[in-house]
Write an enzyme that holds these catalytic residues in place. Structure first.
Site, PDB file in Angstrom:
ATOM      1  N   ASP A 170      40.128  51.595  35.998  1.00 40.85           N
ATOM      2  CA  ASP A 170      39.049  51.531  37.226  1.00 40.85           C
ATOM      3  C   ASP A 170      38.121  50.725  36.809  1.00 40.85           C
ATOM      4  O   ASP A 170      37.358  51.114  35.884  1.00 40.85           O
ATOM      5  CB  ASP A 170      38.887  52.850  37.852  1.00 40.85           C
ATOM      6  CG  ASP A 170      38.126  52.726  39.246  1.00 40.85           C
ATOM      7  OD1 ASP A 170      37.238  51.914  39.274  1.00 40.85           O
ATOM      8  OD2 ASP A 170      38.636  53.592  39.986  1.00 40.85           O
TER       9      ASP A 170
ATOM     10  N   ARG B 207      28.778  40.856  26.067  1.00 40.58           N
ATOM     11  CA  ARG B 207      28.985  41.417  24.736  1.00 40.58           C
ATOM     12  C   ARG B 207      30.044  40.433  24.362  1.00 40.58           C
ATOM     13  O   ARG B 207      29.947  40.189  22.929  1.00 40.58           O
ATOM     14  CB  ARG B 207      29.846  42.952  24.695  1.00 40.58           C
ATOM     15  CG  ARG B 207      28.775  44.101  24.994  1.00 40.58           C
ATOM     16  CD  ARG B 207      29.450  45.140  24.707  1.00 40.58           C
ATOM     17  NE  ARG B 207      30.882  45.597  25.474  1.00 40.58           N
ATOM     18  CZ  ARG B 207      30.746  46.038  26.748  1.00 40.58           C
ATOM     19  NH1 ARG B 207      29.746  46.317  27.478  1.00 40.58           N
ATOM     20  NH2 ARG B 207      31.919  46.376  27.113  1.00 40.58           N
TER      21      ARG B 207
ATOM     22  N   TYR C  41      31.578  46.236  52.148  1.00 32.44           N
ATOM     23  CA  TYR C  41      32.441  45.234  51.547  1.00 32.44           C
ATOM     24  C   TYR C  41      31.392  43.915  51.315  1.00 32.44           C
ATOM     25  O   TYR C  41      31.217  43.092  50.437  1.00 32.44           O
ATOM     26  CB  TYR C  41      33.664  44.692  52.314  1.00 32.44           C
ATOM     27  CG  TYR C  41      34.634  43.754  51.893  1.00 32.44           C
ATOM     28  CD1 TYR C  41      35.239  43.911  50.607  1.00 32.44           C
ATOM     29  CD2 TYR C  41      34.534  42.401  52.468  1.00 32.44           C
ATOM     30  CE1 TYR C  41      36.124  42.970  50.220  1.00 32.44           C
ATOM     31  CE2 TYR C  41      35.290  41.322  51.953  1.00 32.44           C
ATOM     32  CZ  TYR C  41      35.904  41.553  50.884  1.00 32.44           C
ATOM     33  OH  TYR C  41      36.861  40.613  50.378  1.00 32.44           O
TER      34      TYR C  41
END
Ligand code: NAD
Ligand code: UDP
Length: 317
Positions: free
Chosen positions: A56, A104, A143
């Site tokens: 997720d 990163r 949304y």
């Protein structure tokens, strides 16, 4: 090239995975299977260069990647409104987690944004410099505002951390691998027509949309990711040919040869009255425009659903 596709087991994501693998990339497909299905990537599972991770995006992720396509998010109104808090979390926390990963890894990152950032627009067609007309507290807001906030995050990571970003504003896209119970208009009308059920036309059907076939859209996303670092978007990707929803219903009935009749239902709250992309920027900077006519794209999509329903698609969640 190592690519991460979030939402890779969904409708658009699975076509993108197919394309990236065909182009020779290694692909990590990340999906929590909320609206997606492993059936969509079955052809890639176990193959060279393809890996699937059930994850997720609202949780942080570590992976060695050079390019990130962030598509994870339910896209159909019935699905994104089922758990609106989770939809906002996916849009916002998901974006932060993927932007942190890109930072990163010094990876390039593309956001699948949406024409919904324009809301119920009062200028037509919509170009990228239009700021939109969005209800911040309605049923679609989880949304629309989630996607708007994700765009904000992308541009702040770009300005503050010099991250290489690309933002695509995708307009209604359709094709094979849409979920039969997805609730979006093209899949609804086709499934209803094939089953001989009434075609559910919301409102009087005079509202408009512009429908892009999935192959055209995937070409646009790949071209956008390949643009030079100084091109960030946002850029509209969609088909500029506009249809009323009633015209779509009539076309689907004709192409399926169905005996279904049209049944009018109430128009959902905040349903945009008209939508059509201005794609001048995509034409100029990506050398991109859609090539598939609605009739041809619908025929391919009808063939897909015809075969799926023949295999008992109702069994799928
Ligand atoms: P879809 O629902 O088929 O795919 C979304 C995928 O994201 C699914 O596989 C789902 O399981 C996954 N997902 C959802 N929440 C997740 C989470 N928290 N963590 C991991 N995975 C998660 O929808 P789609 O049409 O393929 O849309 C893909 C992307 O494109 C979405 O971001 C959507 O907002 C955007 N978009 C699509 C359209 C369109 O017309 N198809 C238009 C505008 C924008
Ligand atoms: N729509 C409809 N019948 C349906 C599903 C949708 O008339 O069964 C209408 C809907 O009200 C909207 C348009 O079709 O005006 C497009 O809806 P969809 O959910 O596909 O996408 P979006 O509204 O997000 O563009």
């Amino acid at each position: 090239m190592k690519a991460l596709v979030t939402g890779g087991a969904g409708f658009l994501g699975s076509h993108l995975c197919d394309r990236l693998i065909a182009d020779g990339s290694d692909v990590l497909c990340v999906d929590n299977l909320y609206t997606g299905s492993l059936d969509n990537v079955r052809q890639l599972l176990g193959g060279t260069g393809f890996n699937f991770l059930n994850h997720d995006v609202t949780s942080p992720l570590d992976a060695e990647v050079e390019r990130i396509f962030n598509l994870a998010c339910p896209a159909s109104p019935i699905h994104y409104q089922r758990n609106p808090i989770e939809t906002t979390r996916t849009c916002v926390h998901g974006a932060i987690n993927m932007l942190d990963l890109a930072t990163r890894q010094r990876a390039r990152i593309l956001q699948a944004s949406t024409s919904e950032v324009y809301g119920d627009p009062d200028i037509h067609p919509q170009s990228e410099d239009y700021w939109g007309r969005v209800n911040p507290i309605g049923p679609r807001s989880c949304y629309d505002e989630g996607k708007r906030c994700a765009e904000t995050l992308f541009f702040d990571y770009h300005r503050q951390l010099r991250l290489r970003i690309k933002v695509a504003r995708i307009f209604n896209t359709y094709g094979p691998r849409m979920h039969p119970n997805d609730g979006r208009v093209v899949s609804n009308f086709i499934v209803q027509a094939l089953r001989g059920q009434p075609i559910t036309l919301f409102g009087d059907g005079s509202q408009t949309r512009s429908f892009c076939y999935v192959d055209d859209l995937i070409n646009g996303l790949v071209s956008l990711m390949d643009t030079p670092d100084d091109f960030t978007g946002p850029v509209n990707l969609g088909n500029p040919v506009e249809f009323t929803i009633r015209e779509l219903a009539t076309e689907v009935i004709a192409l399926t040869g169905s005996s279904s009749r049209i049944e009018c239902k109430p128009l959902p709250d905040d349903d945009p009255r008209q939508r059509k992309p201005d794609i001048a920027l995509a034409r100029r900077c990506l050398d991109w425009e859609p090539t598939v006519q609605l009739r041809d794209g619908l025929a391919k999509t009808i063939a897909y659903f015809d075969s799926l329903l023949g295999q008992g698609a109702e069994a799928r969640p």
